[in-house]
Design a protein around this motif. Structure first.
Motif, short mmCIF file in Angstrom:
data_model
loop_
_atom_site.label_atom_id
_atom_site.label_comp_id
_atom_site.label_asym_id
_atom_site.label_seq_id
_atom_site.Cartn_x
_atom_site.Cartn_y
_atom_site.Cartn_z
N GLN A 74 39.32 -11.30 -48.09
CA GLN A 74 39.53 -10.58 -46.83
C GLN A 74 38.22 -9.98 -46.32
OE1 GLN A 74 42.95 -8.06 -45.95
NE2 GLN A 74 43.79 -8.56 -47.97
N VAL A 75 37.41 -9.46 -47.23
CA VAL A 75 36.11 -8.92 -46.85
C VAL A 75 35.25 -10.02 -46.22
CG1 VAL A 75 33.91 -8.04 -47.77
CG2 VAL A 75 36.09 -7.02 -48.50
N LEU A 123 42.77 -5.26 -45.33
CA LEU A 123 41.57 -4.45 -45.50
C LEU A 123 40.93 -4.19 -44.14
CD1 LEU A 123 39.61 -5.65 -48.66
CD2 LEU A 123 41.31 -3.84 -48.44
N GLY A 124 40.53 -2.95 -43.91
CA GLY A 124 39.86 -2.57 -42.67
C GLY A 124 38.51 -1.95 -42.96
N LEU A 125 37.62 -2.05 -42.00
CA LEU A 125 36.25 -1.58 -42.17
C LEU A 125 35.99 -0.39 -41.24
CD1 LEU A 125 33.44 -1.99 -43.42
CD2 LEU A 125 33.01 -3.76 -41.71
N ARG A 180 42.69 0.16 -47.00
CA ARG A 180 43.77 -0.82 -47.08
C ARG A 180 44.97 -0.27 -46.34
NH1 ARG A 180 44.33 -3.08 -52.74
NH2 ARG A 180 44.66 -0.87 -53.20
N THR A 181 45.51 -1.05 -45.42
CA THR A 181 46.67 -0.62 -44.64
C THR A 181 47.95 -0.77 -45.48
OG1 THR A 181 47.10 -2.82 -43.72
CG2 THR A 181 45.56 -1.39 -42.52
N GLY A 182 49.03 -0.22 -44.97
CA GLY A 182 50.29 -0.28 -45.68
C GLY A 182 50.77 -1.69 -45.95
N ALA A 196 39.97 -2.39 -37.85
CA ALA A 196 38.98 -1.30 -37.79
C ALA A 196 39.57 -0.22 -36.90
CB ALA A 196 37.65 -1.80 -37.22
N PRO A 197 39.12 1.02 -37.04
CA PRO A 197 39.69 2.10 -36.23
C PRO A 197 39.52 1.86 -34.73
CG PRO A 197 38.34 2.98 -38.01
CD PRO A 197 38.10 1.52 -37.98
N VAL A 198 40.53 2.27 -33.97
CA VAL A 198 40.45 2.25 -32.51
C VAL A 198 39.87 3.58 -32.05
CG1 VAL A 198 41.83 2.24 -30.39
CG2 VAL A 198 42.37 0.66 -32.26
N CYS A 199 38.99 3.52 -31.07
CA CYS A 199 38.35 4.73 -30.53
C CYS A 199 39.03 5.12 -29.22
CB CYS A 199 36.87 4.47 -30.29
SG CYS A 199 35.98 5.84 -29.55
#
Length: 271
Positions: free
Chosen positions: A57-58, A156-158, A150-152, A13-16
């Motif tokens: 993955q989900v 899978l990321g949310l 989807r990363t390289g 997941a994104p880093v803040c």
């Protein structure tokens, strides 16, 4: 989510880097990592093709999130799922737009549901009310495929955590499975995916749950997915008319309503 809860999660997941709110001006800022630059991310469309590996993955991501925060008393900065709906119902007549969708979407919705739209709405309310009686954890609340990337290297990321609330894990599970998969794949895979979720949740230290119990909760919470996408197809004035392309909303309504019939979700909430 990003400043208080994200650091506790070991998921993609994104880093803040920074988050702040000016309550007086009702403005906010959140500075996130550039996922395209850092991870060569590709953002997925709501109806992109989902493989079995992607679906698993989900399931793994959702089980990790739910286990990490179980049990979760509702913090003062986090709404409950039922409270989220109570606020929405107080702000706008959601029932009106839900029922209007039944007129406008017509054959996109499964015929047994079109036969009694009022009963479908009562099932939505019953599915929401269940959250007041079930153990709560952190739920993303809007896990359709358009909020995943989807990363390289294929992970899978949310993202898009703006609707995060406390509630029962079955909300995310049912919403993900009924919206992400084609009707054919969902019919072929959902029993196994739900059983996989139950096993992963228990193994990760979340609520101990059997595959049979998870199946019942999955059937019950399919209504919440329908309630999210019906007003998207027939939006109230407060909602941007182009928030989702109508063809996308229509396809997801077809998937979810078919699932409600296949799963006999009316009987599940009646029980």
């Amino acid at each position: 989510f990003y400043t208080r809860l994200r650091p506790l999660l070991s998921i993609e997941a994104p880093v803040c880097f920074h988050g702040a709110v000016d309550a007086r001006r009702m403005t906010a800022i959140t500075v996130l990592e550039d996922l395209v630059e850092t991870k060569q991310a590709v953002f997925l469309g709501p109806t992109a093709r989902v493989t079995r590996d992607m679906a698993e993955q989900v399931i793994d991501t959702l089980a990790t999130v739910h286990a990490t925060f179980a049990p979760l008393p509702t913090p003062d900065y986090l709404k409950s799922y039922a409270g989220h709906w109570r606020d929405a119902l107080a702000l706008v007549n959601v029932e009106r737009y839900f029922l209007r969708c039944f007129d406008e979407a017509d054959e996109l919705l499964a015929a047994p549901l079109r036969a009694d739209p009022a009963r479908a709405w009562r099932a939505v309310l019953a599915s929401i009310a269940l959250h007041d009686t079930l153990p709560a954890t952190l739920i993303h609340n809007d896990v359709h495929l358009g909020n995943w990337y989807r990363t390289g290297d294929g992970r899978l990321g949310l993202c898009d955590w703006q609707a995060v609330v406390s509630g029962h894990w079955s909300r995310d599970l049912a919403y993900a499975v009924t919206t992400m998969l084609t009707v054919e794949d969902r019919r072929a895979w959902d029993r196994e995916l739900v059983a996989l979720y139950a096993a992963k949740l228990s193994a990760a230290g979340g609520s101990a749950v059997t595959a049979d119990e998870a199946w019942v909760r999955y059937r019950q919470q399919a209504w919440g997915a329908l309630a999210y996408w019906a007003p998207t197809y027939s939006p109230p004035r407060l909602m941007p008319a182009d928030m989702q392309p109508r063809a996308v909303s229509g396809e997801l309504l077809r998937r979810i309503s078919t699932a409600c019939v296949d799963l006999d979700s009316l009987a599940a909430v009646d029980a």
